[in-house]
Design a protein around this motif. Structure first.
Motif, PDB file in Angstrom:
ATOM      1  N   ARG A  94       0.850  -1.189   0.000  1.00 45.94           N
ATOM      2  CA  ARG A  94       0.000   0.000   0.000  1.00 45.94           C
ATOM      3  C   ARG A  94       0.885   1.238   0.000  1.00 45.94           C
ATOM      4  N   LEU A  95       0.430   2.254  -0.700  1.00 47.57           N
ATOM      5  CA  LEU A  95       1.139   3.527  -0.766  1.00 47.57           C
ATOM      6  C   LEU A  95       0.166   4.645  -0.452  1.00 47.57           C
ATOM      7  N   TYR A  96       0.580   5.551   0.447  1.00 45.58           N
ATOM      8  CA  TYR A  96      -0.211   6.738   0.771  1.00 45.58           C
ATOM      9  C   TYR A  96       0.657   7.971   0.538  1.00 45.58           C
ATOM     10  N   HIS A  97       0.101   8.947  -0.150  1.00 43.91           N
ATOM     11  CA  HIS A  97       0.856  10.179  -0.391  1.00 43.91           C
ATOM     12  C   HIS A  97      -0.081  11.383  -0.290  1.00 43.91           C
ATOM     13  N   GLN A  98       0.441  12.448   0.292  1.00 45.93           N
ATOM     14  CA  GLN A  98      -0.306  13.702   0.394  1.00 45.93           C
ATOM     15  C   GLN A  98       0.678  14.863   0.272  1.00 45.93           C
ATOM     16  N   THR A  99       0.303  15.833  -0.565  1.00 49.47           N
ATOM     17  CA  THR A  99       1.097  17.046  -0.738  1.00 49.47           C
ATOM     18  C   THR A  99       0.201  18.255  -0.532  1.00 49.47           C
ATOM     19  N   PHE A 100       0.697  19.238   0.203  1.00 54.32           N
ATOM     20  CA  PHE A 100      -0.053  20.474   0.457  1.00 54.32           C
ATOM     21  C   PHE A 100       0.866  21.658   0.192  1.00 54.32           C
ATOM     22  N   THR A 101       0.353  22.628  -0.558  1.00 60.28           N
ATOM     23  CA  THR A 101       1.058  23.880  -0.793  1.00 60.28           C
ATOM     24  C   THR A 101       0.099  25.023  -0.486  1.00 60.28           C
ATOM     25  N   GLY A 102       0.488  25.900   0.428  1.00 58.26           N
ATOM     26  CA  GLY A 102      -0.389  26.993   0.838  1.00 58.26           C
ATOM     27  C   GLY A 102       0.332  28.325   0.819  1.00 58.26           C
ATOM     28  N   ASP A 103      -0.427  29.362   0.503  1.00 59.35           N
ATOM     29  CA  ASP A 103       0.101  30.732   0.490  1.00 59.35           C
ATOM     30  C   ASP A 103      -0.989  31.611   1.084  1.00 59.35           C
ATOM     31  N   ARG A 104      -0.732  32.183   2.238  1.00 63.92           N
ATOM     32  CA  ARG A 104      -1.758  33.007   2.880  1.00 63.92           C
ATOM     33  C   ARG A 104      -1.118  34.228   3.528  1.00 63.92           C
ATOM     34  N   ASN A 105      -1.840  35.333   3.415  1.00 63.55           N
ATOM     35  CA  ASN A 105      -1.496  36.500   4.209  1.00 63.55           C
ATOM     36  C   ASN A 105      -2.015  36.275   5.619  1.00 63.55           C
ATOM     37  N   LEU A 106      -1.416  36.923   6.582  1.00 69.39           N
ATOM     38  CA  LEU A 106      -1.811  36.743   7.977  1.00 69.39           C
ATOM     39  C   LEU A 106      -2.572  37.976   8.447  1.00 69.39           C
ATOM     40  N   SER A 107      -3.851  37.755   8.789  1.00 67.40           N
ATOM     41  CA  SER A 107      -4.718  38.857   9.204  1.00 67.40           C
ATOM     42  C   SER A 107      -4.159  39.581  10.417  1.00 67.40           C
ATOM     43  N   GLY A 108      -4.502  40.840  10.519  1.00 69.59           N
ATOM     44  CA  GLY A 108      -4.124  41.613  11.694  1.00 69.59           C
ATOM     45  C   GLY A 108      -5.145  41.459  12.805  1.00 69.59           C
ATOM     46  N   THR A 109      -5.153  42.409  13.724  1.00 67.30           N
ATOM     47  CA  THR A 109      -6.088  42.413  14.837  1.00 67.30           C
ATOM     48  C   THR A 109      -6.868  43.721  14.829  1.00 67.30           C
ATOM     49  N   LEU A 110      -7.723  43.892  15.816  1.00 71.82           N
ATOM     50  CA  LEU A 110      -8.488  45.136  15.924  1.00 71.82           C
ATOM     51  C   LEU A 110      -7.594  46.339  16.205  1.00 71.82           C
ATOM     52  N   VAL A 111      -6.420  46.093  16.741  1.00 70.64           N
ATOM     53  CA  VAL A 111      -5.542  47.212  17.105  1.00 70.64           C
ATOM     54  C   VAL A 111      -4.274  47.302  16.258  1.00 70.64           C
ATOM     55  N   ALA A 112      -4.019  46.281  15.435  1.00 73.02           N
ATOM     56  CA  ALA A 112      -2.794  46.298  14.617  1.00 73.02           C
ATOM     57  C   ALA A 112      -3.093  45.664  13.264  1.00 73.02           C
ATOM     58  N   PRO A 113      -2.937  46.401  12.184  1.00 74.16           N
ATOM     59  CA  PRO A 113      -3.184  45.830  10.854  1.00 74.16           C
ATOM     60  C   PRO A 113      -2.148  44.777  10.501  1.00 74.16           C
ATOM     61  N   GLY A 114      -2.551  43.825   9.675  1.00 74.47           N
ATOM     62  CA  GLY A 114      -1.629  42.786   9.264  1.00 74.47           C
ATOM     63  C   GLY A 114      -0.937  43.141   7.958  1.00 74.47           C
TER      64      GLY A 114
END
Length: 609
Positions: free
Chosen positions: A233-253
């Motif tokens: 049996r062979l199992y394979h998984q690949t993930f590629t992600g690109d995300r900006n990181l949100s800020g907060t109510l007091v500091a913009p991201g």
């Protein structure tokens, strides 16, 4: 990545030409389950099984699926951002994530970000409550989440395609394929998700800024019958992600984060008359780039590679007694600007025994010893059993010693890493009651966890944050689970599921509740199926939590939806669905100063053929 895609495409082109062959003599059902330990050595633990149909309607991320269908609490730094579990009042690194039988928690921080896991990547998800370090290693203190990819060897060739669009320009595309001919089986899937993620901050005139994300994941799983007694049996998984990181109510991201992960596992299974031998070889990789300013070319990065080899032998001595033993070797190699180039070698010896005393009483015992090149790990044990008192009532009991090893970040982070850390040490006991009447099931569990040498990052007098084994924590609580699956008429059914958790997780020295652990948490879901129409409603209550310097208010959030399914002709079936998330437009934060989305809509079209 390119080599992986070429290999997948080549394999698919070959398997499409395979002709149907005679089924093997042995029963294939025994080999489609990758982790025999979860199946045969969990009698004393509460298990919550989420099937493919629940996953299909469970939301975009694994976070949302588990938030509404389990007792796990999640902390999210905004929708689609980093998501950390808190299982039974423990920390994120105390929940083991097990992918087809192997622990995939990061060697860097000991965690898994549940917003990087798409539910549609898996055929089923199991939630195992309570300590499991004997079976699943470091971090399995609060519980474990098991991500499973089943392989069907019966003759079939199925396709499933999904396209979805929703608020905030959220786009979702998924394709899955499954094939089997008695000798060969494979499943293949690709999932793409992207969103502007610019939802409104309720009670303000602002929107979520710098929250865009997109990711793509590939899955390929295959099995081949070599002989009547040998399967690959062979199992394979690949993930590629690109995300900006949100800020907060007091500091913009303004920052951005790139993920790149791959998991590959090759498994050989030999089936005897009374025994099963399994050899697993795995290669796990994770890498990241963090841009403090998304518009800059300057970034910090890190990566870690894990090589795993495990040999296990499960033997059934009689109908009453079976033994599973295994030897595992793990090699970890990291490289990063903030933690250098660390390496670690671990060896684990484990033995599990299961004894069926009578038809109504079964128990298991287990021992595990880890040997690490970096530190000394404790000998851990487990004892669990189930006793059926009547047709409707049963008891479950589990007791265990568990551990969590210091991670590369804990040991080597510059500045602040601490080479003198020792593994966390945890003892726990869990008593469960199971009540069943026809289509109704009720579980009630009470548990106690005592943890010593908990690793905690704290600031020094100079303001430098550093980890140390300082905390002694005790956790106790109650969990209730109710399930009703009631067929009303031939084409009607009512399904009701509810969970409640009361959790005390406190520092023994201060007697104060740990931050971000709610005393009370509950969820419920109701689904009504009427012929081709399905209506569903989900509700989540999360009580107030302590935060540094105060308290974060509790909240309630609900989702509702409708689906309609029918046939287009031949084998083609379709389902159209609409989900209204946050029905009551509730303002809520599960991490301070990071509001979650307002009311929003998600639509989707699903084709099966």
């Amino acid at each position: 990545m390119k080599r992986t895609l070429v290999a997948i495409v080549f394999t698919l082109s070959v398997t499409g030409q395979l002709s149907a062959q005679e089924r093997p003599l042995w029963e294939l059902e025994e080999v489609v389950v990758s982790d025999i330990r979860l199946k045969n050595y969990a009698e004393g633990h509460k298990l919550n099984h989420l099937s493919d149909s629940t996953i299909q309607h469970g939301g975009t991320f694994l976070t949302s699926l588990l938030a509404f269908h389990s007792n796990i609490h999640f902390k999210e730094n905004g929708y689609g951002m980093v998501s950390s579990p808190a299982f039974r009042g423990t920390n994120a690194s105390h929940t083991a994530v097990v992918w087809n039988g192997i622990n995939i928690n990061s060697p860097l921080n000991g965690q898994v970000d549940f917003n990087t896991l798409a539910p549609l990547n898996y055929s089923s998800v199991d939630i195992r409550s309570g300590g499991g370090s004997v079976q699943f290693g470091t971090g399995a203190i609060g519980g474990s989440v098991h991500l499973n990819n089943a392989l069907r060897f019966d003759e079939h060739f199925d396709h499933r395609a999904l396209i979805g669009y929703g608020s905030f320009d959220t786009q979702k595309v998924s394709y899955e394929q499954g094939f089997g001919n008695g000798k060969w089986s494979h499943s293949f899937g690709v999932n793409y998700l992207a969103s502007d993620n610019d939802y409104a901050y309720l009670k303000t005139d602002r929107r979520n800024q710098n929250g865009e994300f997109r990711n793509i994941s590939f899955n390929f799983n295959a099995g081949y019958v070599l002989t009547d007694k040998n399967v690959l049996r062979l199992y394979h998984q690949t993930f590629t992600g690109d995300r900006n990181l949100s800020g907060t109510l007091v500091a913009p991201g303004r920052s951005r984060y790139e993920d790149d992960r791959s998991h590959t596992q090759l498994e050989w299974v030999n089936l005897g008359q009374k025994s099963v031998s399994t050899l697993k070889l795995a290669h796990l990789y994770e890498g990241f780039k963090h841009f403090e300013n998304k518009d800059s070319d300057t970034f910090s990065e890190g990566k870690v590679t894990t090589l795993l080899a495990r040999y296990s032998h499960d033997i059934e001595f009689s109908d009453a007694f079976r033994l599973n033993s295994y030897l595992e070797y793990d090699h970890y190699r990291g490289e990063g600007g903030s933690f250098g180039s660390p390496q670690r070698n671990d060896v684990a010896l484990t033995a599990l025994a299961r004894h069926k005393v009578a038809a109504d009483f079964v128990y298991s015992v287990g021992l595990r010893k880890d040997f690490s090149s970096d530190f000394s790990s404790p000998l851990v044990f487990s004892l669990d059993g189930a006793y059926t008192l009547s047709q409707h009532y049963g008891l479950q009991l589990s007791a265990s010693r568990n551990f969590r090893s210091p991670t590369f970040n804990d040991l080597y982070w510059v500045p602040g890493g601490n080479l003198d850390l020792v593994p966390e040490n945890s003892y726990q006991i869990d008593l469960g009651q199971v009540l069943e009447f026809g289509s109704m099931t009720f579980n009630l569990n009470g548990y106690y966890i005592a943890t010593n040498d908990m690793i905690r990052w704290l600031p020094s007098g100079s303001g430098l944050w550093s980890p140390s084994n300082v905390d002694e924590v005790r956790i106790y609580g109650l969990e209730g689970e109710f399930t009703l699956d009631y067929p009303i008429q031939k084409k009607q059914a009512l399904v009701v599921k509810a969970n409640y958790a009361y959790t005390v997780s406190e520092d023994k020295a201060t007697r104060e509740q740990l931050i971000y652990v709610p005393f009370h948490r509950a969820n419920a879901s109701v689904a009504y199926n009427l012929s081709s129409v399905r209506l569903f409603y989900q509700h989540l209550y999360n009580g107030p939590v302590s935060i540094i310097g105060g308290q974060l208010a509790g909240y309630q959030v609900a989702n509702a939806g409708i689906t309609y399914s029918s046939k287009l002709g031949g084998r083609i079936q379709y389902e159209v669905g609409l989900t209204l998330n946050n029905v009551f437009n509730s303002y809520y934060e599960n991490v301070a100063l990071r509001p979650m989305p307002n009311r929003n809509i998600q639509t989707q079209l699903l084709l099966n053929f």
